[in-house]
Scaffold this motif. Structure first.
Motif, mmCIF file in Angstrom:
data_model
loop_
_atom_site.group_PDB
_atom_site.id
_atom_site.type_symbol
_atom_site.label_atom_id
_atom_site.label_comp_id
_atom_site.label_asym_id
_atom_site.label_seq_id
_atom_site.Cartn_x
_atom_site.Cartn_y
_atom_site.Cartn_z
ATOM 1 N N SER A 178 49.130 86.917 46.944
ATOM 2 C CA SER A 178 49.116 87.949 48.443
ATOM 3 C C SER A 178 48.989 89.364 47.556
ATOM 4 C CB SER A 178 50.255 87.899 49.241
ATOM 5 O OG SER A 178 50.532 86.640 49.728
ATOM 6 N N LEU A 179 49.713 89.790 46.607
ATOM 7 C CA LEU A 179 49.818 91.055 45.950
ATOM 8 C C LEU A 179 48.465 91.265 45.379
ATOM 9 C CD1 LEU A 179 53.378 91.047 44.362
ATOM 10 C CD2 LEU A 179 52.487 92.580 46.025
ATOM 11 N N VAL A 180 47.825 89.988 44.754
ATOM 12 C CA VAL A 180 46.570 90.230 44.052
ATOM 13 C C VAL A 180 45.536 90.327 45.017
ATOM 14 C CG1 VAL A 180 44.740 88.660 42.877
ATOM 15 C CG2 VAL A 180 47.079 88.608 42.108
ATOM 16 N N LYS A 181 45.641 89.702 46.353
ATOM 17 C CA LYS A 181 44.747 89.979 47.352
ATOM 18 C C LYS A 181 44.551 91.434 47.672
ATOM 19 C CE LYS A 181 44.291 85.348 49.006
ATOM 20 N NZ LYS A 181 44.688 84.503 50.281
ATOM 21 N N GLN A 182 45.578 92.218 47.857
ATOM 22 C CA GLN A 182 45.807 93.559 48.232
ATOM 23 C C GLN A 182 45.446 94.330 46.973
ATOM 24 O OE1 GLN A 182 46.749 94.815 51.291
ATOM 25 N NE2 GLN A 182 46.555 92.538 52.106
ATOM 26 N N LEU A 184 47.129 94.916 44.364
ATOM 27 C CA LEU A 184 48.597 95.435 43.752
ATOM 28 C C LEU A 184 49.050 94.951 42.703
ATOM 29 C CD1 LEU A 184 50.327 95.593 47.196
ATOM 30 C CD2 LEU A 184 49.128 97.494 46.220
ATOM 31 N N THR A 185 48.031 94.944 41.634
ATOM 32 C CA THR A 185 48.158 94.321 40.247
ATOM 33 C C THR A 185 49.062 94.747 39.513
ATOM 34 O OG1 THR A 185 46.426 95.839 39.487
ATOM 35 C CG2 THR A 185 45.599 93.550 40.027
ATOM 36 N N ASP A 186 49.539 96.072 39.400
ATOM 37 C CA ASP A 186 50.869 96.608 38.708
ATOM 38 C C ASP A 186 52.148 95.754 39.351
ATOM 39 O OD1 ASP A 186 49.446 98.208 37.201
ATOM 40 O OD2 ASP A 186 49.529 99.939 38.406
ATOM 41 N N THR A 187 52.089 95.682 40.689
ATOM 42 C CA THR A 187 53.349 95.094 41.157
ATOM 43 C C THR A 187 53.390 93.764 40.672
ATOM 44 O OG1 THR A 187 53.212 96.584 43.125
ATOM 45 C CG2 THR A 187 54.672 94.673 43.453
ATOM 46 N N VAL A 188 52.188 93.067 40.756
ATOM 47 C CA VAL A 188 52.231 91.609 40.545
ATOM 48 C C VAL A 188 52.709 91.373 39.123
ATOM 49 C CG1 VAL A 188 50.569 89.824 39.361
ATOM 50 C CG2 VAL A 188 49.904 91.161 41.569
ATOM 51 N N TRP A 189 52.672 92.163 37.863
ATOM 52 C CA TRP A 189 52.980 92.089 36.815
ATOM 53 C C TRP A 189 54.791 92.430 36.890
ATOM 54 C CZ3 TRP A 189 50.167 89.071 34.417
ATOM 55 C CH2 TRP A 189 48.817 89.185 34.614
ATOM 56 N N LYS A 190 55.100 93.330 37.458
ATOM 57 C CA LYS A 190 56.535 93.769 37.752
ATOM 58 C C LYS A 190 57.384 92.270 38.211
ATOM 59 C CE LYS A 190 55.689 98.562 38.025
ATOM 60 N NZ LYS A 190 55.819 99.722 38.908
ATOM 61 N N HIS A 205 48.522 76.377 38.336
ATOM 62 C CA HIS A 205 48.224 77.467 39.428
ATOM 63 C C HIS A 205 48.795 78.776 39.474
ATOM 64 C CE1 HIS A 205 47.429 78.040 43.572
ATOM 65 N NE2 HIS A 205 48.571 78.490 44.110
ATOM 66 N N LEU A 206 49.863 79.089 39.149
ATOM 67 C CA LEU A 206 50.639 80.326 38.901
ATOM 68 C C LEU A 206 49.673 81.172 37.911
ATOM 69 C CD1 LEU A 206 54.167 81.619 39.413
ATOM 70 C CD2 LEU A 206 52.874 82.619 37.729
ATOM 71 N N TYR A 207 49.486 80.522 36.842
ATOM 72 C CA TYR A 207 48.678 81.129 35.627
ATOM 73 C C TYR A 207 47.265 81.653 36.253
ATOM 74 C CZ TYR A 207 51.687 80.877 31.759
ATOM 75 O OH TYR A 207 52.587 81.096 30.648
ATOM 76 N N ASN A 208 46.792 80.793 37.145
ATOM 77 C CA ASN A 208 45.480 80.954 37.981
ATOM 78 C C ASN A 208 45.670 82.565 38.722
ATOM 79 O OD1 ASN A 208 44.082 78.802 36.646
ATOM 80 N ND2 ASN A 208 44.241 77.697 38.387
ATOM 81 N N VAL A 209 46.681 82.465 39.242
ATOM 82 C CA VAL A 209 46.810 83.792 40.161
ATOM 83 C C VAL A 209 46.949 84.935 39.160
ATOM 84 C CG1 VAL A 209 48.582 84.929 41.460
ATOM 85 C CG2 VAL A 209 48.218 82.427 41.929
ATOM 86 N N LEU A 210 47.812 84.788 38.094
ATOM 87 C CA LEU A 210 47.814 86.030 37.074
ATOM 88 C C LEU A 210 46.218 86.394 36.387
ATOM 89 C CD1 LEU A 210 51.098 84.938 35.306
ATOM 90 C CD2 LEU A 210 50.758 86.615 37.116
ATOM 91 N N LYS A 216 40.849 91.083 39.019
ATOM 92 C CA LYS A 216 40.935 92.363 39.805
ATOM 93 C C LYS A 216 40.717 93.514 39.314
ATOM 94 C CE LYS A 216 40.910 90.216 44.123
ATOM 95 N NZ LYS A 216 39.952 90.466 45.215
ATOM 96 N N SER A 217 41.633 93.673 38.262
ATOM 97 C CA SER A 217 41.766 94.921 37.580
ATOM 98 C C SER A 217 40.812 95.243 36.533
ATOM 99 C CB SER A 217 43.285 94.958 36.911
ATOM 100 O OG SER A 217 43.613 94.019 36.137
ATOM 101 N N GLY A 218 40.027 94.033 36.101
ATOM 102 C CA GLY A 218 39.078 94.176 34.874
ATOM 103 C C GLY A 218 39.583 94.049 33.489
ATOM 104 N N ASP A 219 40.803 93.445 33.422
ATOM 105 C CA ASP A 219 41.581 93.556 32.115
ATOM 106 C C ASP A 219 41.156 92.244 31.313
ATOM 107 O OD1 ASP A 219 43.321 93.668 30.025
ATOM 108 O OD2 ASP A 219 45.139 94.437 31.405
ATOM 109 N N THR A 220 40.393 92.043 30.756
ATOM 110 C CA THR A 220 39.696 90.970 29.958
ATOM 111 C C THR A 220 40.574 90.551 28.778
ATOM 112 O OG1 THR A 220 38.487 92.358 28.544
ATOM 113 C CG2 THR A 220 37.328 91.292 30.572
ATOM 114 N N GLU A 221 41.259 91.804 28.310
ATOM 115 C CA GLU A 221 42.095 91.262 27.111
ATOM 116 C C GLU A 221 43.581 90.441 27.625
ATOM 117 O OE1 GLU A 221 44.808 94.074 23.632
ATOM 118 O OE2 GLU A 221 43.212 94.653 24.615
ATOM 119 N N LYS A 222 44.076 91.032 28.706
ATOM 120 C CA LYS A 222 45.220 90.235 29.267
ATOM 121 C C LYS A 222 44.821 88.873 29.679
ATOM 122 C CE LYS A 222 48.615 92.656 31.039
ATOM 123 N NZ LYS A 222 49.364 93.551 32.104
#
Length: 597
Positions: A178-182, A184-190, A205-210, A216-222
């Motif tokens: 739900s956070l990803v859909k909004q 709110l990627t910073d909140t996801v990692w916290k 499944h959880l790794y897929n969410v991450l 969403k944030s375009g962070d290819t390295e992560k």
């Protein structure tokens, strides 16, 4: 104290007698009289529900649920939060999950269950197995996350932490998703970090969410690190994992890396599907690399079944490289293959036809959409309005606007800006102002470009004084002129070289109690500087220094770009700004590297 004790004993006796009647059967008629007499209080019903659940030989939880449902059907005996919560716990304990979840869902809509105070009182009031509490609270997290009340879901999670419980993996996945859909990627990692400290072990499944969060944030390295982490833990990335990672690389134009992931995917035994290839084709089309996109399209024809998205992506790609005729041909092929072009496909072609000034063909395409009952969207209407405005056909532009509003579509920033630009272009400034006022009334910001067009229109008609009247008209309409309005007007007036009038506007702004920002004062200062009025420019620097207003990198580049031909003047100006400590050292280093210096 004695009275309270005797009341409690009396309630306990009533509860016992009710339980006895229920266990004997034919209890509804007997209890109906107790309800009518007002004896069945909420405290008693809660006690009865709890005691009935202990009689496993008589159905236990099912008996409690029957009593709960029956009593709840009487208006005078509606269950309170305590008895409903108790019922949820009993149903969960006896694995009646579907019924428990349904009741909790209803309860969450009626009561503010995410409130820390309320949850604490409910949890402290029962002595339940931690696993049961964890299950109920995890489901409450899911209920809130799925209903869009993400903050409530986070609040419940924090309560789970405070009680030393561990949330279920599914609840964690749903909340993070739900956070990803909004976005709110910073909140996801916290949140994920907190989940890990509670002992939550991520699955695929959880790794897929991450990985989706990285997309969403375009962070290819992560995203790449997550993939490696999965493989180290013995978790096998699935089709969704690889497709998401490929999509990230394609969006960033990193085609080699995207193809490497595809190769890695195939070596691990996961076969690419049409989504995989659509992402790769989309990546090539975005970059205008139509040869590679077409070659890949031909290669996959026998491997996967291409779909409408594949064709639409290629059509958009051809429009991007100015080959609208090939796009039109491919649309015919698409239809012959049984795929119906949607509004997105038509918008791509329409945009290119309008850019090329082929308005008649655009109208034919619009009629075709109407014949196929494909409803135009905001992009369709904005494309047409913009095309008409560019050629000065404001009658047609207004007709499209009317059709747009009549069909229930909302005018957005792009609609208003196109109309403002069009009316300014044909010097219908009253209409341009009207669109701007409507735009502001809708809570949209016109921006510098819209104000610039209006200022240019006033100067083209030698109506400089209308700029001041325009601000006054804002107030007459009940709108508050803000700094953004003055910023746009002053910047443009300065660019046109009318610095004295720009100063009049600035003084007018300050008389209204508005405080100028770095953009306003730097624009004025440079306008004075370039006509040799160094004293006036220095006075503005003093104001900036006293108000702690600094020139940031964006402003520095904006001024330098707007006056790109003033190389020597700009060099001395920025040097003086640096001497006055109004610009950071990092920007000064950028200045030293720039071609201007």
């Amino acid at each position: 104290m004695a009275n309270f004790s005797s009341a409690t004993n009396r309630e306990a006796l009533i509860a016992q007698s009710i339980c006895g009647a229920i266990l004997k059967g034919s209890w509804k008629n007997i209890l109906k009289r107790k309800i009518d007499s007002g004896l069945l209080k909420s405290a008693i019903t809660t006690q009865v529900i709890s005691e009935l659940s202990l009689f496993s030989g008589y159905g236990g939880a099912s008996l409690s649920w029957s009593f709960f449902s029956w009593t709840d059907s009487f208006p005078s005996c509606k269950h309170n939060l305590q008895s409903s919560w108790q019922m949820v716990l009993i149903l969960t304990k006896h694995k009646h999950f579907k019924t428990a979840h349904h009741l909790l869902d209803k309860l969450s809509k009626r009561e503010p269950l995410s409130s820390p105070l309320l949850l604490s009182s409910l949890i402290n009031g029962v002595s339940e197995d931690p696993e049961i509490l964890s299950h109920v609270l995890s489901w409450l997290m899911i209920v809130h996350a799925k209903s869009g009340t993400i903050n409530d879901s986070i609040e419940v999670f924090e309560q789970i932490r405070s009680f030393g419980l561990k949330p279920h993996l599914q609840a964690c996945s749903v909340l993070l998703n739900s956070l990803v859909k909004q976005r709110l990627t910073d909140t996801v990692w916290k949140m994920f970090k907190k989940m890990v400290t509670l002992g939550v072990v991520a699955n695929v499944h959880l790794y897929n969410v991450l990985v989706h969060a990285c997309s969403k944030s375009g962070d290819t390295e992560k995203a790449e690190k997550l993939l490696s982490e999965m493989e180290e833990k013995g978790l096998f990335p699935d089709l969704f994992t690889y497709n998401t990672l490929i999509s990230v690389y394609c969006k960033k134009g990193m085609h080699y890396e995207a193809l490497s992931v595809q190769d890695r995917m195939e070596r691990s035994g996961v076969l690419p599907d049409v989504v995989t290839y659509n992402s790769l084709i989309h990546g090539f089309c975005r970059e205008g690399r139509m040869r590679e996109a077409t070659r890949l399209f031909r290669e996959i024809k026998g491997v996967v079944n291409v779909n409408g998205v594949t064709y639409s992506t290629l059509i958009d790609g051809y429009c991007r490289v100015n080959d609208v005729d090939e796009a039109l041909r491919l649309r015919e092929v698409m239809e012959s293959r049984g795929f119906v072009p949607g509004v997105v496909t038509y918008n791509s072609i329409l945009r290119k036809l309008c850019e090329d000034g082929r308005i008649r063909e655009s109208n034919r395409l619009l009629s075709e959409m109407s014949g196929k009952r494909i409803e135009p969207d905001n992009v369709t209407c904005n494309t047409l309005i913009n095309a008409y405005c560019k050629v000065g056909d404001m009658v047609s532009a207004v007709k499209v606007k009317k059709k747009m509003v009549d069909s229930g579509l909302r005018m957005d920033v792009y609609t208003y800006k196109a109309l403002i630009h069009g009316f300014c272009k044909v010097l219908e400034l009253e209409n341009a102002k009207e669109e701007m006022f409507l735009m502001v009334e809708k809570g949209l910001s016109p921006g510098y470009s819209s104000y610039s067009w209006l200022v240019d229109g006033f100067y083209n008609q030698n109506k400089q004084e209308e700029i001041g009247k325009f601000v006054e008209e804002f107030e007459r309409r009940g709108l508050c002129p803000d700094v953004a309005l003055y910023r746009g007007l002053i910047r443009r007036v300065c660019k046109l070289g009318h610095v004295d009038y720009a100063r009049v506007l600035c003084d007018s702004m300050e008389k209204k109690g508005l405080v100028g920002d770095s953009v306003i004062y730097t624009s004025l200062a440079y306008a004075y500087w370039r006509i040799g009025k160094v004293v006036e420019a220095s006075a503005l620097f003093d104001v900036m220094y006293n108000r702690r207003l600094m020139v940031n990198l964006k402003l520095y580049r904006s001024i330098s770009g707007s006056y790109a031909g003033d190389n020597e003047v700009l060099r001395f100006f920025w040097s003086h700004v640096g001497d006055r400590c109004l610009i950071s050292k990092s920007i000064l280093r950028d200045m030293n590297k720039s071609e201007v210096l």
